[in-house]
Design a protein around this motif. Structure first.
Motif, PDB file in Angstrom:
ATOM      1  N   THR A   3       0.866  -1.358  -0.038  1.00  0.00           N
ATOM      2  CA  THR A   3      -0.089  -0.023  -0.036  1.00  0.00           C
ATOM      3  C   THR A   3       0.916   1.190   0.195  1.00  0.00           C
ATOM      4  OG1 THR A   3      -0.039  -0.162   2.571  1.00  0.00           O
ATOM      5  CG2 THR A   3      -1.809  -1.207   1.079  1.00  0.00           C
ATOM      6  N   ARG A  20       8.068  10.484  14.998  1.00  0.00           N
ATOM      7  CA  ARG A  20       8.384   9.019  14.499  1.00  0.00           C
ATOM      8  C   ARG A  20       9.901   8.834  14.568  1.00  0.00           C
ATOM      9  NH1 ARG A  20       7.395   8.351   8.305  1.00  0.00           N
ATOM     10  NH2 ARG A  20       8.755  10.156   8.287  1.00  0.00           N
ATOM     11  N   HIS A 106     -11.154   5.431  14.772  1.00  0.00           N
ATOM     12  CA  HIS A 106     -11.794   4.244  14.319  1.00  0.00           C
ATOM     13  C   HIS A 106     -12.650   4.198  12.843  1.00  0.00           C
ATOM     14  CE1 HIS A 106      -9.694   2.552  17.900  1.00  0.00           C
ATOM     15  NE2 HIS A 106     -10.503   3.378  18.633  1.00  0.00           N
ATOM     16  N   GLN A 163      -2.768   5.710  11.324  1.00  0.00           N
ATOM     17  CA  GLN A 163      -3.083   4.249  10.896  1.00  0.00           C
ATOM     18  C   GLN A 163      -3.380   3.331  11.766  1.00  0.00           C
ATOM     19  OE1 GLN A 163      -3.007   4.552   7.411  1.00  0.00           O
ATOM     20  NE2 GLN A 163      -2.512   6.700   7.702  1.00  0.00           N
ATOM     21  N   ARG A 164      -4.013   2.445  11.477  1.00  0.00           N
ATOM     22  CA  ARG A 164      -4.024   1.194  12.502  1.00  0.00           C
ATOM     23  C   ARG A 164      -2.760   0.516  12.977  1.00  0.00           C
ATOM     24  NH1 ARG A 164      -9.477  -2.498  10.790  1.00  0.00           N
ATOM     25  NH2 ARG A 164     -10.964  -0.913  10.651  1.00  0.00           N
ATOM     26  N   ALA A 165      -1.796   0.419  12.390  1.00  0.00           N
ATOM     27  CA  ALA A 165      -0.488   0.030  12.740  1.00  0.00           C
ATOM     28  C   ALA A 165       0.085   0.701  13.700  1.00  0.00           C
ATOM     29  CB  ALA A 165       0.419  -0.041  11.641  1.00  0.00           C
ATOM     30  N   TRP A 166      -0.409   2.150  13.923  1.00  0.00           N
ATOM     31  CA  TRP A 166      -0.001   2.765  15.055  1.00  0.00           C
ATOM     32  C   TRP A 166      -0.515   2.462  16.298  1.00  0.00           C
ATOM     33  CZ3 TRP A 166      -0.061   8.560  12.781  1.00  0.00           C
ATOM     34  CH2 TRP A 166       0.831   8.506  11.599  1.00  0.00           C
ATOM     35  N   ARG A 167      -1.557   1.780  16.285  1.00  0.00           N
ATOM     36  CA  ARG A 167      -2.307   1.504  17.524  1.00  0.00           C
ATOM     37  C   ARG A 167      -2.581   2.680  18.355  1.00  0.00           C
ATOM     38  NH1 ARG A 167       0.415  -3.631  20.526  1.00  0.00           N
ATOM     39  NH2 ARG A 167      -1.662  -3.478  21.428  1.00  0.00           N
ATOM     40  N   GLY A 194       1.490   3.916  19.116  1.00  0.00           N
ATOM     41  CA  GLY A 194       2.620   2.781  19.219  1.00  0.00           C
ATOM     42  C   GLY A 194       2.503   2.161  20.633  1.00  0.00           C
ATOM     43  N   SER A 195       3.371   1.440  20.817  1.00  0.00           N
ATOM     44  CA  SER A 195       3.113   0.619  21.898  1.00  0.00           C
ATOM     45  C   SER A 195       4.643  -0.102  22.294  1.00  0.00           C
ATOM     46  CB  SER A 195       2.387  -0.720  21.839  1.00  0.00           C
ATOM     47  OG  SER A 195       2.667  -1.514  20.849  1.00  0.00           O
ATOM     48  N   LYS A 210       5.865   3.832  22.594  1.00  0.00           N
ATOM     49  CA  LYS A 210       4.798   4.352  22.857  1.00  0.00           C
ATOM     50  C   LYS A 210       5.025   6.150  22.818  1.00  0.00           C
ATOM     51  CE  LYS A 210       1.503   2.778  25.287  1.00  0.00           C
ATOM     52  NZ  LYS A 210       0.600   2.524  26.500  1.00  0.00           N
TER      53      LYS A 210
END
Length: 319
Positions: A3, A20, A106, A163-167, A194-195, A210
């Protein structure tokens, strides 16, 4: 199929660049780091534990607001504590915006739809804000809606799409209990991305990941950096891994002030928190005369009319 990352506006790119950090540059901590920090905190607070427990059997709850209060004007802090909080359109604005941002994480909303959905959710809640919003006039709701739509539009133009990947997570509550609950450090993060993650291996290293962000809908405050360092301390003690970074995002400016979290930052936050807890306990004793520190908050202080230093500051034509 890979993507393509969405194209970003200049302000969005600047925000992303600030928060980032490539994985290979993220610090790693020993699995014992947080436990050692907790031991250090409880040792430093040992002489205050009994006094904190005597003040409240549920423990002394400490927040970024209470710390900012005792490091500012103590008289105003006590006055605010004794005055019942009342919701107004300006005080509700930040909470409505935070809820709209949370909903937008979401599901893709237009700003007007996100704010409407946020108001609907908040009115449905059985709490003081819900009651205020339910009883608000059409004019008050229109004013609140317009302000929040403008802020959310500004936020969407200057903060990169999450983005979802960023949680991403919004309105995250966190607590750290010290001394069997004698003292409770409490916070609520506006936004986290993040996490942390274990690196594996026999050394048990944990990699920070995070970022904790405060969304600021008003003007800057001198305590903003210290507030976030307190959050970094709470996060470390509760999760066991320090956050990667902390930042205040000033919505009207479309700018983030970001700071990387290090062991030195956490040590500074711990020293300030211990000092602040001592001040809180002394302030609540009848023998301590609250310190008065005049400044811009005098304009909306509930006791400014009877405060000599406050009136002197307010009467200064150069203030």
């Amino acid at each position: 199929m890979a993507t393509t990352a969405p194209a970003l506006l200049p302000a969005q790119q600047a925000t992303l660049n600030a928060i980032r950090t490539p994985a290979e540059r993220r610090p790693a901590y020993a699995h014992t780091f947080a436990a050692e920090l907790r031991d250090e905190a409880e040792t430093a607070l040992a002489e205050l534990m009994d006094a904190a427990r005597d003040m409240d059997s549920r423990g002394l709850w400490v927040s970024k607001r209470s710390l900012a209060g005792v490091f500012g004007c103590e008289a105003r802090y006590l006055a605010d504590e004794d005055s019942p909080f009342e919701w107004t359109v300006p005080t509700a604005r930040g909470t409505v915006l935070h809820k709209a941002v949370e909903l937008s994480i979401h599901r893709r909303f237009e700003p007007e739809d996100a704010v409407d959905a946020a108001l609907e959710r908040l009115i449905a809640d059985d709490d003081s804000l819900g009651s205020f919003l339910a009883a608000a006039s059409e004019g008050e709701l229109a004013d609140l809606t317009a302000n929040c739509v403008a802020l959310l539009t500004r936020f969407s133009e200057t903060f990169p799409p999450m983005q979802r990947a960023w949680r991403p997570a919004a309105e995250v509550r966190a607590r750290a209990r010290l001394g069997a609950g004698s003292i409770v450090l409490s916070g609520k993060y506006d936004l986290t991305l993040g996490s942390p993650a274990p690196l594996g291996g026999s050394d048990g290293l944990q990699r920070a990941g995070k970022v904790i962000i405060d969304l600021k809908t008003g003007s800057r405050s001198a305590t903003d950096p210290e507030d976030l360092r307190f959050y970094a301390l709470v996060e470390t003690l509760s999760v066991g891994v320090p956050p990667l970074g902390i930042g205040s995002f000033y919505v009207a400016e479309g700018r983030i002030e970001h700071e990387a979290v290090t062991a030195e930052v956490l040590a500074s936050a711990l020293r300030r928190t211990v000092d602040g807890i001592g001040r809180l306990i002394r302030l609540r004793s009848t023998e301590h005369e609250p310190r008065r520190h005049p400044g811009p908050p005098c304009r909306w202080c509930p006791i400014s009319a009877g405060c000599g230093p406050g009136q002197e500051w307010l009467s200064d034509p150069d203030d």
